[in-house]
Write a protein that holds these residues in place. Structure first.
Motif, short mmCIF file in Angstrom:
data_model
loop_
_atom_site.label_atom_id
_atom_site.label_comp_id
_atom_site.label_asym_id
_atom_site.label_seq_id
_atom_site.Cartn_x
_atom_site.Cartn_y
_atom_site.Cartn_z
N UNK A 149 11.44 1.53 0.22
CA UNK A 149 10.02 0.77 1.13
C UNK A 149 10.06 1.18 2.66
N UNK A 150 11.12 1.34 3.19
CA UNK A 150 10.96 1.93 4.46
C UNK A 150 10.41 3.45 4.49
N UNK A 151 10.80 4.25 3.57
CA UNK A 151 10.20 5.65 3.45
C UNK A 151 8.77 5.54 2.91
N UNK A 152 8.36 4.60 2.04
CA UNK A 152 6.82 4.42 1.69
C UNK A 152 6.08 4.16 3.03
N UNK A 153 6.64 3.10 3.66
CA UNK A 153 5.84 2.48 5.02
C UNK A 153 5.62 3.95 5.98
N UNK A 154 6.71 4.70 6.08
CA UNK A 154 6.55 5.79 7.35
C UNK A 154 5.88 6.69 6.81
N UNK A 155 5.87 7.18 5.36
CA UNK A 155 5.08 8.23 5.03
C UNK A 155 3.53 7.78 4.82
#
Length: 477
Positions: free
Chosen positions: A435-441
């Protein structure tokens, strides 16, 4: 996703390929030099370049350069070599002896091929080498670096005193971590990866996400669904001083695809935001049944917030993201509360916040961000998202670098939007790490879209919010 290697891992891959797979180093050097020559030839065609200069050091990177120069000569290009003096590696000496072209005495050309140092450089550049690098940077030529811009540290992306600023970096075999961290993105230019048959024997590499990886976390939504299907995100954000933090976090959460967004903020904030954000549920209470809770953005440092975070750690069993002042409270009043937890914890510090938490200097962190983030994750059994121009995400075992975005994100409010979108993404069912990766990306992609229209100077948080849907569309079509 793509592998990203440390210098030691790349060296091990070289050794494995040469000693175990029995592919001679001469063969690999020939392949590397030809791969570099291919990109130089393409650049010469695109730029209308007439004169090419290959600047060769004394190690194996220089050997690649001599092969490149000979290959370009064989293809009929006007090419010369600027050769550095000193003791040559065996492979470099062999390829220099085989080179049958001309040598130059000055650093001038339409295209300069930088083959001074490879990824193994771990000392400050000085003397004649520093002078040559400065001449390359001041030449006005189109610069292509072989494997890494000379002077750039392959592990941490810091310039070792001075470094070549390349237009293109030809990555031999695999991407290196130094391309992405610190000065790396500014010095490498466009990175082109070339496969020359080197095999990586282990699996414990850092990775970067591609669009296709992130797309998996945006599945097609079912028609037969309702708001409860997509989860509840609760934000503890904002204060009388920082109204915008709550607004940006909540609005980003609303655009993440979750079903409910609850916001715990000051009464003054509620009055200011209720009409602007009618879909948000304003509350005094913490919903311990929420799928994800995010705490700290714009809250201010206080014992009250520290106790709130401590209580969440002990009682809450979902995914808890601690950001900004939530982390500053932990740094001020004690890290020990992270040891006593029931929930899946993700911390999202920037470098200065992580310095406060870890008691390491910012220089120490910047010189080895992956190791320090990984050590903290292992010590406290949390996921660390260490925010920077390229961010490090690790749970102590996995390591990912989040590289999308640009300087349009280097403005107040970006962290608030990231937190809200990450919270909403976790709430709709994506595990906290991803979820953190998706948000950053996604936020990084939105910044890239905005910058094309408004330039990196002029993009505001409002622009980013308005273009989140464009980024999501790009990742879902």
């Amino acid at each position: 996703m793509q592998k990203v290697l440390t210098v030691a891992q790349m060296r091990e891959a070289d050794s494995y390929t040469i000693n175990q797979l029995k592919i001679p180093s001469q063969t690999l050097m020939r392949r590397a030099g030809i791969a570099i020559a291919d990109e130089v030839a393409a650049a010469a065609k695109n730029n209308g370049a007439k004169k090419i200069l290959v600047v060769c050091g004394t190690g194996n990177n220089g050997g690649d350069g001599y092969v490149c120069a000979q290959e370009l000569k064989n293809r009929g290009y006007n090419v010369a070599v600027y050769a550095m003096r000193g003791n040559l590696s065996a492979d470099c000496a062999r390829e220099k002896a085989a080179y049958g072209g001309v040598y130059a005495q000055d650093i001038t050309a339409d295209i300069i091929v930088d083959c001074l140092f490879g990824t193994g450089l771990c000392r400050m550049v000085s003397g004649e080498y520093a002078q040559v690098i400065e001449k390359i940077n001041q030449s006005g030529a189109y610069v292509i670096s072989a494997d890494i811009p000379s002077g750039l540290n392959g592990d941490n992306g810091l310039a070792e005193g001075c470094a070549v600023k390349a237009d293109i970096t030809v990555a031999i075999a695999e991407n290196k971590i130094g391309y992405f961290l610190n000065d790396g993105p500014d010095l490498c230019g466009r990175v082109i990866k070339k496969d020359i048959g080197i095999i990586c024997p282990e699996t414990n590499y850092a990775h970067i996400y591609n669009d296709s990886d992130i797309k998996e976390f945006y599945p097609k939504r079912r028609r037969n669904s309702h708001k409860g299907t997509y989860g509840t995100a609760q934000l503890i954000a904002g204060s009388d001083r920082y109204i915008g933090a709550a607004a940006l976090a909540a609005e980003a959460a609303l655009k993440s695809g979750c079903g409910y967004v609850k916001l715990n903020t000051s009464m003054q904030n509620r009055s200011a935001l209720a009409a602007k954000l009618p879909q948000v549920i304003f509350t005094d209470d913490i919903d311990f049944f929420a799928d994800c809770i995010a705490a700290g953005s714009g809250c201010g440092v206080s014992e009250e917030l520290y106790k709130t975070v401590q209580n969440l750690l002990k009682v809450y069993s979902g995914t808890l993201i601690i950001d900004a002042d939530g982390l500053n409270c932990i740094a001020k009043y004690g890290n020990e509360i992270l040891a006593d937890k029931k929930c899946n914890v993700i911390i999202t510090p920037h470098i200065k916040e992580f310095s406060r938490l870890s008691k390491l200097s910012m220089d120490e962190i910047l010189s080895n961000p992956i190791t320090h983030a990984r050590n903290f994750a292992n010590e406290y059994k949390v996921t660390v998202f260490l925010k920077s121009s390229v961010s490090v995400l690790t749970d102590g075992e996995r390591v990912f670098l989040l590289h999308r975005g640009n300087s349009a994100l280097a403005k107040g409010g970006s962290g608030d939007m990231f937190l809200g979108f990450a919270c909403g993404t976790a709430a709709r069912g994506v595990d906290g790490f991803n979820a953190v990766a998706v948000a950053s990306y996604t936020l990084g992609l939105a910044a890239e879209i905005c910058a094309k229209e408004k330039t990196e100077y002029c993009v505001t948080s409002k622009d980013l919010i308005k273009n989140l849907h464009s980024a999501v569309r790009n990742l879902t079509v």
